[in-house]
Design a protein around this motif. Sequence first.
Motif, short mmCIF file in Angstrom:
data_model
loop_
_atom_site.label_atom_id
_atom_site.label_comp_id
_atom_site.label_asym_id
_atom_site.label_seq_id
_atom_site.Cartn_x
_atom_site.Cartn_y
_atom_site.Cartn_z
N SER A 76 1.22 -1.22 -0.26
CA SER A 76 -0.10 -0.11 -0.24
C SER A 76 0.54 1.39 0.37
O SER A 76 0.82 2.08 -0.67
CB SER A 76 -1.23 -0.21 1.24
OG SER A 76 -1.88 1.07 1.42
N ALA A 77 2.04 1.45 0.83
CA ALA A 77 2.80 2.54 1.08
C ALA A 77 3.41 2.30 -0.73
O ALA A 77 3.59 3.64 -0.81
CB ALA A 77 3.76 2.56 1.74
N PHE A 106 -2.70 5.20 9.85
CA PHE A 106 -2.23 6.51 9.83
C PHE A 106 -0.73 7.44 9.91
O PHE A 106 -0.16 8.40 8.79
CB PHE A 106 -2.18 6.60 11.73
CG PHE A 106 -1.46 7.82 12.65
CD1 PHE A 106 -2.50 8.66 12.85
CD2 PHE A 106 -0.83 7.36 13.27
CE1 PHE A 106 -2.07 9.79 14.06
CE2 PHE A 106 0.47 9.29 13.73
CZ PHE A 106 -0.62 9.94 14.68
N ILE A 107 0.48 5.60 9.72
CA ILE A 107 1.44 6.62 9.43
C ILE A 107 1.99 6.92 8.03
O ILE A 107 2.61 7.76 7.25
CB ILE A 107 2.47 5.27 9.49
CG1 ILE A 107 3.17 5.03 11.27
CG2 ILE A 107 3.65 5.86 9.13
CD1 ILE A 107 3.61 3.71 11.24
N MET A 108 1.58 6.53 7.10
CA MET A 108 0.68 6.26 5.33
C MET A 108 0.37 8.32 5.62
O MET A 108 0.91 9.01 4.57
CB MET A 108 0.40 6.12 4.59
CG MET A 108 0.83 4.38 4.72
SD MET A 108 0.75 3.11 3.51
CE MET A 108 -0.73 2.83 4.10
N ARG A 151 -1.73 13.53 3.98
CA ARG A 151 -2.90 13.67 3.97
C ARG A 151 -3.76 13.62 5.26
O ARG A 151 -3.45 13.31 6.34
CB ARG A 151 -3.04 11.70 4.06
CG ARG A 151 -2.79 11.83 2.41
CD ARG A 151 -2.79 9.93 1.80
NE ARG A 151 -2.53 9.17 1.23
CZ ARG A 151 -2.64 7.73 1.09
NH1 ARG A 151 -3.08 6.86 1.60
NH2 ARG A 151 -2.19 7.79 -0.59
N SER A 152 -4.42 14.14 5.64
CA SER A 152 -5.67 14.30 6.70
C SER A 152 -6.14 13.65 7.53
O SER A 152 -6.85 12.62 6.46
CB SER A 152 -6.42 15.97 6.51
OG SER A 152 -7.35 15.23 5.19
N VAL A 153 -6.06 13.58 8.62
CA VAL A 153 -6.79 11.94 9.04
C VAL A 153 -7.71 13.04 10.42
O VAL A 153 -7.78 13.69 11.26
CB VAL A 153 -5.91 11.58 10.57
CG1 VAL A 153 -6.42 10.84 10.66
CG2 VAL A 153 -4.13 10.99 8.86
N ALA A 163 7.69 -2.18 7.81
CA ALA A 163 8.31 -2.97 8.80
C ALA A 163 7.35 -1.99 10.35
O ALA A 163 7.82 -2.96 11.65
CB ALA A 163 9.47 -3.16 8.94
N LEU A 164 7.65 -1.11 10.00
CA LEU A 164 7.42 -0.03 11.15
C LEU A 164 5.69 -0.68 12.16
O LEU A 164 5.28 -0.66 13.27
CB LEU A 164 7.45 1.12 10.96
CG LEU A 164 7.34 2.21 12.29
CD1 LEU A 164 8.05 1.85 13.43
CD2 LEU A 164 7.23 3.23 11.82
N THR A 165 5.33 -0.40 10.91
CA THR A 165 3.53 -0.35 10.82
C THR A 165 3.43 -2.31 11.88
O THR A 165 2.84 -2.74 12.58
CB THR A 165 2.91 -0.55 9.41
OG1 THR A 165 2.55 0.83 9.48
CG2 THR A 165 1.15 -1.13 10.60
N ALA A 166 4.05 -3.32 11.41
CA ALA A 166 3.85 -4.46 11.53
C ALA A 166 4.24 -4.71 12.49
O ALA A 166 4.07 -5.50 14.02
CB ALA A 166 4.52 -5.57 10.70
#
Length: 361
Positions: free
Chosen positions: A84-85, A135-137, A143-145, A315-318
Amino acid sequence: MLIAQNHLQLILEVAVIIHMGVLLLINIIPFTLSMVLFLSLILTMFLAGIFSVDTALLFLPFFSHQEFTHPFGPLAVFAWTTLSASASLLSEVEIKSTSITALSLILFGVIAVAGGLMHRSFLILWFLGWFLGYFIMSKSFRRSVKITRKRVFTVVGAAVGGFALLEILSRVLNATVLSPLLRLSRLEEYAIPSLKMVVKNTQLWGHVQGSCYWGASCLGGSDGYVTLPMNLINTFTLPFPLFFGVLVTKKDVIDYMLPGIFGVAFDFGFGGLFALMCWCVFVMCSGFYVLRKYRSKRRVGNRRYLGREALLIGALTAFMAQTIIGLFLFNRSFNGSAMITYIFLSAMVVAHLVSVRPSSR
């Protein structure tokens, strides 16, 4: 000594070897964005395939399933988030990625359904990984969250609906293995006694000798409640205490019923738990630090680190998702074969610390 004397020493030695290997891998291979996109797509499709086959075997007579979601669940989060990234980074450099994005959404659904049918804990890991990755992406790609009431209700409703569907399927198909309520009843029955045993006997380093299952043979720490895969230990013929066969149920009083903070504390003491949590904080802080470096380079037109950035996001997300689930929900999520994945993800984050150098621009 080079030869590990107990489970903790073996874990540390394997962790050092994996971290060194990944460090060399990250610095030797030029991970371009196209390469990372291709590899993450292949890995995501492969994991979606084996999860689907494994889940199908769950409903077929005369076949045994392997529960691949246990060791490879966090790896699936890593692969899909990296995919996805990578697609998002293609858009950042003005390359259309509509087809890749559509395929990633299909794979997301396949893995969610197949993994969720196999393990309810995987479903929590999967959606937590999706949330953290999103959130990280969003921060990386400006991008607005917006966390609105509608979105919160949608997520909660989807989670409740998913568990309700599993309960209905378990009753219609007479498959108790699918029942979330059965899982909750087991937790209610066994978690409190397990918690009392851990809290009462945990010390600074290890636990009270004789308090574990092995009785008089108890080592007072590193007694096999938190280990690397049993096959790995047997391969090296190491004389460590192991819960195998029917003895697995004795290990489950901690591994299956308690969060990892209790499992790690019982087997390695409060000191071991503190060291693990410090390492987790270090890995996550390192990941965000390097990610900020990659982002700043990309925004000034440097495309050299696009592939590495996608890898780091995955990697950071997982790693964060597995840490949260393992430490605070189910010890099993980073124990046994899942520990190899956990160490690998840690290495995939930390390795980037030595790959970021001052730009020549």
